[in-house]
Scaffold this motif. Structure first.
Motif, short mmCIF file in Angstrom:
data_model
loop_
_atom_site.label_atom_id
_atom_site.label_comp_id
_atom_site.label_asym_id
_atom_site.label_seq_id
_atom_site.Cartn_x
_atom_site.Cartn_y
_atom_site.Cartn_z
N MET A 1 0.86 -1.18 0.00
CA MET A 1 0.00 0.00 0.00
C MET A 1 0.90 1.24 0.00
SD MET A 1 -3.15 1.03 2.51
CE MET A 1 -4.27 0.00 1.59
N ASP A 5 -3.06 5.19 -1.81
CA ASP A 5 -4.07 4.18 -1.45
C ASP A 5 -4.53 4.35 -0.01
OD1 ASP A 5 -3.88 3.03 -3.97
OD2 ASP A 5 -2.38 1.56 -3.33
N ALA A 9 -8.34 5.17 1.27
CA ALA A 9 -9.07 4.32 2.22
C ALA A 9 -9.50 5.12 3.45
CB ALA A 9 -8.21 3.13 2.64
N PHE A 22 -18.69 -0.15 7.11
CA PHE A 22 -17.48 -0.97 7.08
C PHE A 22 -17.34 -1.79 8.35
CE2 PHE A 22 -12.90 -1.69 7.56
CZ PHE A 22 -12.68 -2.43 6.41
N LEU A 56 -16.73 3.08 -0.86
CA LEU A 56 -15.93 2.08 -0.15
C LEU A 56 -15.32 1.07 -1.12
CD1 LEU A 56 -18.32 1.51 2.88
CD2 LEU A 56 -16.02 2.52 2.98
N ALA A 59 -12.35 2.54 -2.93
CA ALA A 59 -11.21 2.61 -2.01
C ALA A 59 -10.63 1.23 -1.73
CB ALA A 59 -11.63 3.29 -0.70
N GLY A 60 -11.27 0.19 -2.25
CA GLY A 60 -10.77 -1.17 -2.05
C GLY A 60 -11.13 -1.78 -0.72
N LEU A 61 -12.07 -1.17 0.00
CA LEU A 61 -12.41 -1.64 1.34
C LEU A 61 -13.55 -2.66 1.37
CD1 LEU A 61 -12.10 1.76 3.19
CD2 LEU A 61 -10.55 -0.20 3.38
N ASN A 76 -13.25 -6.10 2.66
CA ASN A 76 -12.02 -6.61 2.05
C ASN A 76 -10.97 -6.65 3.16
OD1 ASN A 76 -9.69 -7.15 0.65
ND2 ASN A 76 -10.12 -5.72 -1.02
N SER A 79 -7.38 -5.80 2.38
CA SER A 79 -7.14 -4.37 2.26
C SER A 79 -7.05 -3.71 3.65
CB SER A 79 -8.24 -3.72 1.43
OG SER A 79 -7.97 -2.36 1.23
N LEU A 80 -7.91 -4.16 4.56
CA LEU A 80 -7.85 -3.65 5.94
C LEU A 80 -6.50 -3.98 6.55
CD1 LEU A 80 -9.02 -2.46 8.54
CD2 LEU A 80 -10.08 -4.70 8.97
N LEU A 83 -3.86 -1.70 5.18
CA LEU A 83 -3.97 -0.35 5.72
C LEU A 83 -3.39 -0.29 7.13
CD1 LEU A 83 -4.95 2.58 5.52
CD2 LEU A 83 -7.19 1.78 6.31
#
Length: 111
Positions: A1, A5, A9, A22, A56, A59-61, A76, A79-80, A83
Motif C-alpha cells: 500500500m 491508497d 481508504a 465498514f 468504499l 477505495a478497495g475496502l 475486504n 485491504s484492511l 492499511l
C-alpha cells in the motif's frame, strides 16, 4: 500500500455512515450482507447506501458479489490488513517496547 491508497481508504472511512457500514461488514465476515439488508439495518435509503458502497468499493475496502438479483457486500479484510500494516510500518521508529502495547491490544480482538 502506498500513501495514495492509504489516503483513499482513510478518506472513504472519514464519513460516519461509511465507517458504520465498514465496521458492520467486518463483524459479519465471512458471510457478508446483501445491500438491501445493509440499508435496512442501518436505516439508510437504498440509493444513499449504493453511493456509500461505491465509495468504499473504489477505495478497495469492500467487495460486492452478485447473487441472483442482489449484491452481497463483504469487507475486504486483505485491504484492511494492508492499511493497518501501512499505518504501523514505522511504528515508534523501531522501538518495539513502545509498539508492544498497541500490538497486544490487537491480539485479543480475534480469539
Amino acid at each position: 500500500m502506498d500513501n495514495t491508497d492509504a489516503i483513499g481508504a482513510l478518506a472513504a472511512l472519514a464519513q460516519p455512515t461509511r465507517l458504520e457500514i465498514f465496521r458492520l461488514l467486518v463483524r459479519r465476515e465471512p458471510d457478508g450482507i446483501p445491500a438491501g439488508e445493509l440499508a435496512r439495518v442501518l436505516a439508510v435509503p437504498q440509493n444513499t447506501m449504493s453511493t456509500h458502497l461505491a465509495v468504499l468499493s473504489r477505495a478497495g475496502l469492500v467487495i460486492g458479489t452478485r447473487h441472483s438479483r442482489s449484491i452481497v457486500y463483504r469487507a475486504n479484510v486483505a485491504s484492511l490488513r494492508e492499511l493497518v500494516l501501512f499505518l504501523l510500518k514505522d511504528c515508534c521508529d523501531g522501538r518495539a517496547d513502545i509498539c508492544a502495547p498497541l500490538i497486544a491490544d490487537l491480539i485479543p480482538c480475534c480469539p
